[in-house]
Design an enzyme around this catalytic site. Structure first.
Site, mmCIF file in Angstrom:
data_model
loop_
_atom_site.group_PDB
_atom_site.id
_atom_site.type_symbol
_atom_site.label_atom_id
_atom_site.label_comp_id
_atom_site.label_asym_id
_atom_site.label_seq_id
_atom_site.Cartn_x
_atom_site.Cartn_y
_atom_site.Cartn_z
ATOM 1 N N LYS A 1 -4.334 -9.858 -5.630
ATOM 2 C CA LYS A 1 -5.654 -10.311 -4.761
ATOM 3 C C LYS A 1 -6.702 -9.480 -4.857
ATOM 4 O O LYS A 1 -6.387 -8.134 -5.166
ATOM 5 C CB LYS A 1 -5.274 -10.540 -3.305
ATOM 6 C CG LYS A 1 -5.458 -9.279 -2.556
ATOM 7 C CD LYS A 1 -5.531 -9.531 -1.041
ATOM 8 C CE LYS A 1 -5.891 -8.310 -0.198
ATOM 9 N NZ LYS A 1 -7.394 -8.018 -0.369
ATOM 10 N N LYS B 1 0.788 -1.157 0.013
ATOM 11 C CA LYS B 1 -0.048 0.034 -0.074
ATOM 12 C C LYS B 1 0.937 1.319 0.128
ATOM 13 O O LYS B 1 0.288 2.367 -0.555
ATOM 14 C CB LYS B 1 -0.951 0.170 1.258
ATOM 15 C CG LYS B 1 -2.063 -1.146 0.871
ATOM 16 C CD LYS B 1 -3.289 -0.896 1.961
ATOM 17 C CE LYS B 1 -4.198 -1.984 1.461
ATOM 18 N NZ LYS B 1 -5.671 -2.192 2.511
ATOM 19 N N LYS C 1 -10.894 -4.105 -2.292
ATOM 20 C CA LYS C 1 -11.571 -3.110 -2.593
ATOM 21 C C LYS C 1 -11.038 -1.831 -3.050
ATOM 22 O O LYS C 1 -11.496 -1.179 -4.035
ATOM 23 C CB LYS C 1 -12.312 -2.700 -1.161
ATOM 24 C CG LYS C 1 -13.410 -3.622 -0.588
ATOM 25 C CD LYS C 1 -13.945 -3.052 0.771
ATOM 26 C CE LYS C 1 -13.660 -3.893 1.831
ATOM 27 N NZ LYS C 1 -12.492 -3.656 2.636
HETATM 28 P P1 ATP Z 1 -8.759 -2.969 1.084
HETATM 29 O O1 ATP Z 1 -8.141 -2.935 -0.464
HETATM 30 O O2 ATP Z 1 -9.032 -1.797 1.249
HETATM 31 O O3 ATP Z 1 -7.535 -3.374 1.775
HETATM 32 P P2 ATP Z 1 -9.841 -5.317 1.305
HETATM 33 O O4 ATP Z 1 -10.697 -5.817 0.118
HETATM 34 O O5 ATP Z 1 -8.479 -5.833 1.315
HETATM 35 O O6 ATP Z 1 -9.948 -3.981 1.143
HETATM 36 P P3 ATP Z 1 -10.498 -5.727 3.948
HETATM 37 O O7 ATP Z 1 -11.068 -4.876 4.557
HETATM 38 O O8 ATP Z 1 -8.919 -4.918 4.042
HETATM 39 O O9 ATP Z 1 -10.605 -5.840 2.379
HETATM 40 O O10 ATP Z 1 -10.255 -7.106 4.462
HETATM 41 C C1 ATP Z 1 -11.446 -7.788 5.153
HETATM 42 C C2 ATP Z 1 -11.240 -9.257 5.156
HETATM 43 O O11 ATP Z 1 -11.191 -9.858 3.871
HETATM 44 C C3 ATP Z 1 -9.980 -9.568 5.807
HETATM 45 O O12 ATP Z 1 -10.179 -10.551 6.672
HETATM 46 C C4 ATP Z 1 -9.114 -9.974 4.515
HETATM 47 O O13 ATP Z 1 -7.946 -10.996 4.767
HETATM 48 C C5 ATP Z 1 -10.283 -10.563 3.872
HETATM 49 N N1 ATP Z 1 -9.751 -10.678 2.333
HETATM 50 C C6 ATP Z 1 -9.785 -9.490 1.717
HETATM 51 N N2 ATP Z 1 -9.411 -9.550 0.449
HETATM 52 C C7 ATP Z 1 -9.474 -10.965 0.227
HETATM 53 C C8 ATP Z 1 -9.403 -11.752 -0.895
HETATM 54 N N3 ATP Z 1 -8.886 -11.410 -2.010
HETATM 55 N N4 ATP Z 1 -9.411 -13.288 -0.611
HETATM 56 C C9 ATP Z 1 -9.568 -13.788 0.569
HETATM 57 N N5 ATP Z 1 -9.768 -12.770 1.833
HETATM 58 C C10 ATP Z 1 -9.588 -11.387 1.621
HETATM 59 MG MG MG Z 2 -7.107 -5.308 2.800
#
Ligand code: ATP
Ligand code: MG
Length: 332
Positions: free
Chosen positions: A191, A111, A194
């Site tokens: 991965k 990040k 969001k």
């Molecule tokens: P950001 O990009 O803002 O970090 P994010 O999509 O990574 O958002 P988070 O809110 O950071 O989502 O994570 C919420 C939960 O979802 C955490 O437990 C994280 O490990 C899980 N998670 C996020 N992305 C994935 C993915 N691609 N596959 C499996 N689990 C995920």
């Molecule tokens: Mg995340």
């Protein structure tokens, strides 16, 4: 009974990676364990975000989680900034956290590349996360694979704090990862996240799911319709494994290997299956969206329940750290 804590950022819509990697497990865990699920808005402000959208995204995330099956009668669902003890404990934890550990965190490194000037909040993200979990003395943290490193750091922070201020005070929590611990994004490069926008939201309409999937990355060997592919290296195949019935998954693999169909045909079936799996959740979300006051009430009640535990922990933490007046405040 385990004490479970997990969080999700209101940094965008709840996507299928979040759902398969974490939220689906939350719904199972709440049936048998004491669960705290938190929408972590103080984490979301560590990356570029739209100030005008943060509040509505927080409400939308709560709506999505409730629609996905979080039951406020079983689990405590709340917003992080409504329980200020999270940031208080995070500050105290910065005093036992080595900067070197924070700098080597994979999420920080990834990040930080996207920030013009790297801010301290992003580096301290895992310290706040440790505070989130330990404030509730949670021993189990259901997360995706990307968060396992942060949970290891949480254990180290607990160990360091305990060694200095009170053996056995904080538990050393364990990460719980599912079989879908790392769902790849539609770009096939990173991965699903969001903040990257390579997602399919769980509330997306069937037509939108299709539009999102159409340009998604597949096995690059399939340049034309007649080139055979290798399903194991194609993200679309892996998504089928989570959303399609076993016979379809087999059929998808066979048709890919033999160039029996094109990638668009394969995606069409996947789009339909994803839409079908989330149909009941979409319906529940629509009902909740018609009554946002219900969601607000659930979050207010959740924050109240969370505060009771958080305040109790903080009273004892202040006392153990020798802060002035803490002993009197801890035992009125
Ligand atoms: P950001 O990009 O803002 O970090 P994010 O999509 O990574 O958002 P988070 O809110 O950071 O989502 O994570 C919420 C939960 O979802 C955490 O437990 C994280 O490990 C899980 N998670 C996020 N992305 C994935 C993915 N691609 N596959 C499996 N689990 C995920
Ligand atoms: Mg995340």
């Amino acid at each position: 009974m385990a004490r479970v804590f997990s969080g999700i950022q209101p940094s965008g819509e709840l996507h299928i990676g979040n759902y398969l990697g974490a939220v689906r497990r939350w719904v199972e865990l709440q049936r048998q364990h004491e669960c705290f699920f938190c929408i972590v808005d103080y984490h979301a402000v560590t990356q570029d975000y739209d100030v005008g959208l943060l509040a509505s995204r927080t409400l939308d995330m709560a709506t999505s989680l409730l629609a996905a099956g979080i039951d406020p009668d079983r689990a405590v669902l709340f917003v992080q900034s409504h329980v200020p003890e999270h940031t208080e404990l995070a500050w105290l934890f910065t005093t036992v956290t080595p900067v070197g550990e924070l700098e080597r965190m994979t999420q920080f490194k990834e990040k930080a590349q996207r920030q013009e000037s790297v801010l301290a909040g992003l580096m301290n993200y895992p310290v706040l996360q440790a505070a989130d979990v330990l404030l509730y003395k949670a021993d189990t943290v259901p997360v995706g694979e990307d968060q396992v490193q942060h949970i290891e750091l949480t254990r180290e922070i607990a160990r360091k704090w305990n060694a200095r201020y009170g053996e056995g005070f904080f538990p050393e929590p364990q990460a719980l990862v599912s079989d879908a611990k790392r769902i790849m994004g539609l770009d096939g490069q990173a991965k699903m996240s969001k903040s990257i926008g390579n997602t399919i939201g769980i509330l997306e309409e069937p037509e939108t799911i299709w539009q999102r999937l159409r340009p998604a990355m597949t096995d690059p060997a399939r340049v034309t319709r007649n080139d055979p592919g290798t399903p194991e290296i194609c993200n679309i195949y892996h998504l089928h494994r989570h959303f399609s019935p076993p016979a379809t998954i087999e059929d998808v693999a066979h048709k890919c290997r033999t160039a029996g169909w094109g990638c668009l045909d394969c995606k069409r079936v996947l789009a339909d299956n994803i839409a079908r799996v989330f149909e009941p959740i979409r319906q529940r979300a629509a009902e909740l969206k018609a009554h946002p006051e219900r969601v607000r009430d659930i979050l207010a009640a959740g924050a109240e329940r969370a505060r009771v535990v958080a305040q109790d922990t903080m009273r004892l933490v202040r006392e153990r750290m020798g802060l002035f007046g803490a002993r009197e405040r801890a035992r009125p």
